[in-house]
Design a protein around this motif. Sequence first.
Motif, mmCIF file in Angstrom:
data_model
loop_
_atom_site.group_PDB
_atom_site.id
_atom_site.type_symbol
_atom_site.label_atom_id
_atom_site.label_comp_id
_atom_site.label_asym_id
_atom_site.label_seq_id
_atom_site.Cartn_x
_atom_site.Cartn_y
_atom_site.Cartn_z
ATOM 1 N N ASP A 21 0.842 -1.193 0.000
ATOM 2 C CA ASP A 21 0.000 0.000 0.000
ATOM 3 C C ASP A 21 0.885 1.254 0.000
ATOM 4 N N PHE A 22 0.405 2.294 -0.649
ATOM 5 C CA PHE A 22 1.257 3.469 -0.820
ATOM 6 C C PHE A 22 0.439 4.756 -0.781
ATOM 7 N N GLU A 23 1.149 5.864 -0.648
ATOM 8 C CA GLU A 23 0.553 7.198 -0.692
ATOM 9 C C GLU A 23 1.230 7.998 -1.803
ATOM 10 N N THR A 24 0.518 8.981 -2.322
ATOM 11 C CA THR A 24 1.102 9.918 -3.285
ATOM 12 C C THR A 24 1.093 11.313 -2.673
ATOM 13 N N GLY A 25 1.930 12.181 -3.237
ATOM 14 C CA GLY A 25 2.059 13.521 -2.665
ATOM 15 C C GLY A 25 1.766 14.637 -3.636
ATOM 16 N N GLY A 26 0.937 14.365 -4.652
ATOM 17 C CA GLY A 26 0.586 15.425 -5.599
ATOM 18 C C GLY A 26 1.705 15.786 -6.558
ATOM 19 N N GLU A 27 2.603 14.828 -6.832
ATOM 20 C CA GLU A 27 3.734 15.115 -7.720
ATOM 21 C C GLU A 27 3.245 15.548 -9.107
ATOM 22 N N CYS A 28 3.939 16.523 -9.690
ATOM 23 C CA CYS A 28 3.555 17.051 -11.004
ATOM 24 C C CYS A 28 4.775 17.098 -11.921
ATOM 25 N N GLY A 29 4.495 17.181 -13.223
ATOM 26 C CA GLY A 29 5.557 17.341 -14.200
ATOM 27 C C GLY A 29 6.564 16.216 -14.149
ATOM 28 N N ALA A 30 7.859 16.586 -14.142
ATOM 29 C CA ALA A 30 8.929 15.592 -14.172
ATOM 30 C C ALA A 30 8.985 14.749 -12.904
ATOM 31 N N GLN A 31 8.338 15.195 -11.834
ATOM 32 C CA GLN A 31 8.340 14.439 -10.584
ATOM 33 C C GLN A 31 7.261 13.362 -10.561
ATOM 34 N N SER A 32 6.343 13.386 -11.496
ATOM 35 C CA SER A 32 5.246 12.419 -11.504
ATOM 36 C C SER A 32 5.697 11.097 -12.123
ATOM 37 N N ASN A 83 4.308 6.781 -13.295
ATOM 38 C CA ASN A 83 3.234 5.882 -13.714
ATOM 39 C C ASN A 83 3.346 4.624 -12.871
ATOM 40 N N ILE A 84 2.259 4.260 -12.181
ATOM 41 C CA ILE A 84 2.314 3.176 -11.208
ATOM 42 C C ILE A 84 1.345 2.063 -11.593
ATOM 43 N N ILE A 85 1.883 0.865 -11.741
ATOM 44 C CA ILE A 85 1.055 -0.322 -11.944
ATOM 45 C C ILE A 85 0.717 -0.889 -10.567
ATOM 46 N N VAL A 86 -0.571 -1.097 -10.327
ATOM 47 C CA VAL A 86 -1.038 -1.502 -8.999
ATOM 48 C C VAL A 86 -1.614 -2.915 -9.079
ATOM 49 N N PRO A 87 -0.913 -3.933 -8.543
ATOM 50 C CA PRO A 87 -1.420 -5.303 -8.556
ATOM 51 C C PRO A 87 -2.644 -5.458 -7.650
ATOM 52 N N PRO A 88 -3.423 -6.521 -7.837
ATOM 53 C CA PRO A 88 -4.572 -6.780 -6.961
ATOM 54 C C PRO A 88 -4.138 -6.879 -5.490
ATOM 55 N N GLY A 89 -4.972 -6.353 -4.616
ATOM 56 C CA GLY A 89 -4.708 -6.424 -3.187
ATOM 57 C C GLY A 89 -3.882 -5.278 -2.644
ATOM 58 N N ILE A 90 -3.355 -4.421 -3.510
ATOM 59 C CA ILE A 90 -2.572 -3.268 -3.077
ATOM 60 C C ILE A 90 -3.407 -2.006 -3.279
ATOM 61 N N ARG A 91 -3.339 -1.095 -2.293
ATOM 62 C CA ARG A 91 -4.201 0.081 -2.315
ATOM 63 C C ARG A 91 -3.398 1.375 -2.357
ATOM 64 N N HIS A 92 -3.963 2.341 -3.063
ATOM 65 C CA HIS A 92 -3.505 3.729 -2.941
ATOM 66 C C HIS A 92 -4.232 4.294 -1.730
ATOM 67 N N ARG A 93 -3.535 4.441 -0.629
ATOM 68 C CA ARG A 93 -4.209 4.752 0.633
ATOM 69 C C ARG A 93 -4.750 6.178 0.669
ATOM 70 N N ASN A 94 -3.922 7.135 0.339
ATOM 71 C CA ASN A 94 -4.387 8.525 0.322
ATOM 72 C C ASN A 94 -3.312 9.394 -0.327
ATOM 73 N N GLY A 95 -3.601 10.697 -0.376
ATOM 74 C CA GLY A 95 -2.688 11.653 -0.993
ATOM 75 C C GLY A 95 -3.200 12.134 -2.333
ATOM 76 N N ASP A 96 -2.876 13.395 -2.643
ATOM 77 C CA ASP A 96 -3.251 13.995 -3.922
ATOM 78 C C ASP A 96 -2.562 13.237 -5.045
ATOM 79 N N LEU A 97 -3.309 12.873 -6.077
ATOM 80 C CA LEU A 97 -2.739 12.119 -7.190
ATOM 81 C C LEU A 97 -1.806 12.973 -8.034
ATOM 82 N N GLY A 98 -2.076 14.292 -8.117
ATOM 83 C CA GLY A 98 -1.257 15.164 -8.949
ATOM 84 C C GLY A 98 -1.266 14.703 -10.397
#
Length: 209
Positions: free
Chosen positions: A45-56, A58-73
Amino acid sequence: MSAFREATIGEYVDWLKSWIAAGNEPTHYYDYPFARWTWLTAVRDFETGGECGAQSVNIIVPPGIRHRNGDLGHNKLYLLDGPVLRGTSVPIFSNPTFATLPGIAEFTTRQQKEDREQSRAREAARLLTELAASRSDIGRHLGRTGRSRAQQSERESPPLHAHEMSPDDAALIRMMAGAHLADDVKVKLPSGKTISGTEMRRWIEAQDT
Protein backbone atom coordinates in the motif's frame (compact mmCIF):
# COMPACT_ATOMS: atom_id res chain seq x y z
CA MET A 1 11.23 -0.98 2.54
CA SER A 2 10.26 0.92 -0.58
CA ALA A 3 6.65 0.77 -1.68
CA PHE A 4 7.75 0.33 -5.31
CA ARG A 5 10.03 -1.48 -7.69
CA GLU A 6 10.77 -0.73 -11.32
CA ALA A 7 7.95 -1.94 -13.57
CA THR A 8 8.50 -4.03 -16.68
CA ILE A 9 7.03 -3.39 -20.10
CA GLY A 10 5.28 -6.77 -19.83
CA GLU A 11 3.35 -5.67 -16.75
CA TYR A 12 2.03 -2.59 -18.52
CA VAL A 13 1.20 -4.58 -21.66
CA ASP A 14 -0.78 -7.05 -19.52
CA TRP A 15 -2.79 -4.14 -18.09
CA LEU A 16 -3.23 -2.70 -21.58
CA LYS A 17 -4.52 -6.00 -22.96
CA SER A 18 -7.24 -6.06 -20.30
CA TRP A 19 -8.01 -2.39 -20.97
CA ILE A 20 -8.50 -3.04 -24.70
CA ALA A 21 -10.48 -6.25 -24.07
CA ALA A 22 -12.89 -4.19 -21.95
CA GLY A 23 -13.72 -2.05 -24.99
CA ASN A 24 -11.31 0.82 -24.37
CA GLU A 25 -8.39 2.09 -26.41
CA PRO A 26 -5.17 4.02 -25.77
CA THR A 27 -5.17 7.80 -25.66
CA HIS A 28 -1.78 8.64 -27.17
CA TYR A 29 0.97 7.18 -29.34
CA TYR A 30 4.58 8.22 -28.68
CA ASP A 31 7.29 7.54 -31.23
CA TYR A 32 9.87 6.55 -28.64
CA PRO A 33 10.39 3.61 -26.23
CA PHE A 34 8.43 2.73 -23.10
CA ALA A 35 11.57 3.15 -20.95
CA ARG A 36 11.70 6.91 -21.52
CA TRP A 37 8.94 7.30 -18.91
CA THR A 38 9.24 6.37 -15.23
CA TRP A 39 7.19 3.22 -14.55
CA LEU A 40 6.85 1.67 -11.11
CA THR A 41 5.00 -1.34 -9.73
CA ALA A 42 3.60 -1.03 -6.21
CA VAL A 43 4.65 -3.82 -3.83
CA ARG A 44 2.62 -2.61 -0.83
CA ASP A 45 0.00 0.00 0.00
CA PHE A 46 1.26 3.47 -0.82
CA GLU A 47 0.55 7.20 -0.69
CA THR A 48 1.10 9.92 -3.29
CA GLY A 49 2.06 13.52 -2.67
CA GLY A 50 0.59 15.43 -5.60
CA GLU A 51 3.73 15.11 -7.72
CA CYS A 52 3.55 17.05 -11.00
CA GLY A 53 5.56 17.34 -14.20
CA ALA A 54 8.93 15.59 -14.17
CA GLN A 55 8.34 14.44 -10.58
CA SER A 56 5.25 12.42 -11.50
CA VAL A 57 5.35 8.68 -12.25
CA ASN A 58 3.23 5.88 -13.71
CA ILE A 59 2.31 3.18 -11.21
CA ILE A 60 1.05 -0.32 -11.94
CA VAL A 61 -1.04 -1.50 -9.00
CA PRO A 62 -1.42 -5.30 -8.56
CA PRO A 63 -4.57 -6.78 -6.96
CA GLY A 64 -4.71 -6.42 -3.19
CA ILE A 65 -2.57 -3.27 -3.08
CA ARG A 66 -4.20 0.08 -2.31
CA HIS A 67 -3.50 3.73 -2.94
CA ARG A 68 -4.21 4.75 0.63
CA ASN A 69 -4.39 8.52 0.32
CA GLY A 70 -2.69 11.65 -0.99
CA ASP A 71 -3.25 14.00 -3.92
CA LEU A 72 -2.74 12.12 -7.19
CA GLY A 73 -1.26 15.16 -8.95
CA HIS A 74 0.04 14.15 -12.38
CA ASN A 75 0.76 10.58 -11.29
CA LYS A 76 -1.19 7.87 -13.09
CA LEU A 77 -2.35 4.59 -11.59
CA TYR A 78 -2.99 1.46 -13.64
CA LEU A 79 -4.91 -0.98 -11.45
CA LEU A 80 -4.68 -4.59 -12.62
CA ASP A 81 -7.83 -5.36 -10.65
CA GLY A 82 -10.40 -4.09 -13.14
CA PRO A 83 -8.61 -2.86 -15.14
CA VAL A 84 -8.97 0.65 -13.75
CA LEU A 85 -7.24 3.86 -14.79
CA ARG A 86 -6.76 6.69 -12.32
CA GLY A 87 -5.34 9.52 -14.33
CA THR A 88 -5.69 10.86 -17.84
CA SER A 89 -3.35 8.93 -20.13
CA VAL A 90 -3.13 5.44 -21.62
CA PRO A 91 -0.01 5.67 -23.79
CA ILE A 92 1.53 3.28 -26.27
CA PHE A 93 5.11 3.50 -27.45
CA SER A 94 7.34 2.50 -30.35
CA ASN A 95 8.41 -0.85 -28.84
CA PRO A 96 7.41 -3.71 -31.21
CA THR A 97 5.36 -5.45 -28.50
CA PHE A 98 2.72 -2.70 -28.63
CA ALA A 99 2.16 -3.24 -32.36
CA THR A 100 0.97 -6.79 -31.67
CA LEU A 101 -2.01 -5.67 -29.57
CA PRO A 102 -5.51 -5.77 -31.13
CA GLY A 103 -6.43 -2.60 -33.02
CA ILE A 104 -3.15 -0.84 -32.26
CA ALA A 105 -2.00 -0.60 -35.89
CA GLU A 106 -5.18 1.27 -36.84
CA PHE A 107 -4.98 3.46 -33.73
CA THR A 108 -1.34 4.36 -34.42
CA THR A 109 -2.07 5.24 -38.05
CA ARG A 110 -4.97 7.46 -36.98
CA GLN A 111 -2.89 9.17 -34.31
CA GLN A 112 -0.01 9.87 -36.68
CA LYS A 113 -2.40 11.37 -39.22
CA GLU A 114 -3.97 13.60 -36.55
CA ASP A 115 -0.51 14.66 -35.37
CA ARG A 116 0.48 15.67 -38.90
CA GLU A 117 -2.73 17.65 -39.36
CA GLN A 118 -2.23 19.43 -36.03
CA SER A 119 1.37 20.20 -36.95
CA ARG A 120 0.30 21.71 -40.27
CA ALA A 121 -2.40 23.76 -38.53
CA ARG A 122 0.11 25.09 -35.98
CA GLU A 123 2.53 25.99 -38.74
CA ALA A 124 -0.21 27.74 -40.71
CA ALA A 125 -1.19 29.74 -37.59
CA ARG A 126 2.45 30.71 -37.04
CA LEU A 127 2.79 31.90 -40.62
CA LEU A 128 -0.38 33.96 -40.39
CA THR A 129 0.99 35.60 -37.24
CA GLU A 130 4.22 36.40 -39.08
CA LEU A 131 2.16 37.79 -41.95
CA ALA A 132 0.30 40.15 -39.63
CA ALA A 133 3.59 41.29 -38.09
CA SER A 134 5.15 41.88 -41.52
CA ARG A 135 2.38 44.39 -42.33
CA SER A 136 3.13 46.59 -39.33
CA ASP A 137 5.43 49.61 -39.62
CA ILE A 138 8.15 47.75 -37.73
CA GLY A 139 7.74 44.68 -39.89
CA ARG A 140 7.96 46.71 -43.09
CA HIS A 141 11.09 48.47 -41.86
CA LEU A 142 12.85 45.28 -40.82
CA GLY A 143 11.71 43.43 -43.93
CA ARG A 144 13.18 45.75 -46.55
CA THR A 145 16.68 44.30 -46.54
CA GLY A 146 15.45 40.73 -46.28
CA ARG A 147 12.97 41.27 -49.10
CA SER A 148 15.71 42.50 -51.39
CA ARG A 149 17.82 39.46 -50.62
CA ALA A 150 14.89 37.12 -51.22
CA GLN A 151 14.05 38.73 -54.54
CA GLN A 152 17.69 38.48 -55.67
CA SER A 153 17.79 34.82 -54.63
CA GLU A 154 14.61 34.06 -56.58
CA ARG A 155 16.03 35.67 -59.72
CA GLU A 156 19.05 33.38 -59.42
CA SER A 157 17.25 30.09 -58.67
CA PRO A 158 14.60 28.12 -60.63
CA PRO A 159 11.19 27.34 -59.10
CA LEU A 160 10.85 24.26 -56.93
CA HIS A 161 9.43 21.16 -58.60
CA ALA A 162 6.78 18.81 -57.25
CA HIS A 163 9.30 15.99 -56.71
CA GLU A 164 11.27 18.25 -54.33
CA MET A 165 8.37 18.37 -51.88
CA SER A 166 7.15 15.68 -49.53
CA PRO A 167 3.37 15.04 -49.39
CA ASP A 168 3.21 16.86 -46.04
CA ASP A 169 5.12 19.82 -47.52
CA ALA A 170 2.68 20.02 -50.41
CA ALA A 171 -0.33 19.79 -48.08
CA LEU A 172 0.91 22.71 -45.96
CA ILE A 173 1.65 24.86 -49.01
CA ARG A 174 -1.84 24.25 -50.41
CA MET A 175 -3.32 25.13 -47.01
CA MET A 176 -1.51 28.48 -47.17
CA ALA A 177 -2.38 29.15 -50.84
CA GLY A 178 -4.85 31.94 -50.02
CA ALA A 179 -2.54 33.80 -47.65
CA HIS A 180 -0.73 36.92 -48.90
CA LEU A 181 2.79 36.20 -47.72
CA ALA A 182 5.54 38.79 -48.01
CA ASP A 183 8.33 37.86 -50.42
CA ASP A 184 10.87 37.43 -47.62
CA VAL A 185 8.68 35.50 -45.16
CA LYS A 186 10.37 32.20 -44.40
CA VAL A 187 8.20 29.08 -44.28
CA LYS A 188 9.56 26.00 -42.53
CA LEU A 189 7.97 22.92 -44.07
CA PRO A 190 7.29 19.62 -42.24
CA SER A 191 10.30 18.04 -43.98
CA GLY A 192 12.58 20.70 -42.49
CA LYS A 193 13.04 22.53 -45.82
CA THR A 194 12.70 26.33 -45.59
CA ILE A 195 11.30 28.35 -48.48
CA SER A 196 10.35 31.99 -48.95
CA GLY A 197 6.93 33.44 -49.64
CA THR A 198 7.99 34.02 -53.24
CA GLU A 199 9.10 30.40 -53.65
CA MET A 200 5.80 29.21 -52.22
CA ARG A 201 3.78 31.27 -54.72
CA ARG A 202 5.94 30.10 -57.61
CA TRP A 203 5.49 26.47 -56.57
CA ILE A 204 1.69 26.89 -56.43
CA GLU A 205 1.66 28.60 -59.82
CA ALA A 206 3.77 25.77 -61.30
CA GLN A 207 1.29 23.16 -60.06
CA ASP A 208 -1.67 25.07 -61.53
CA THR A 209 -0.18 25.27 -65.02
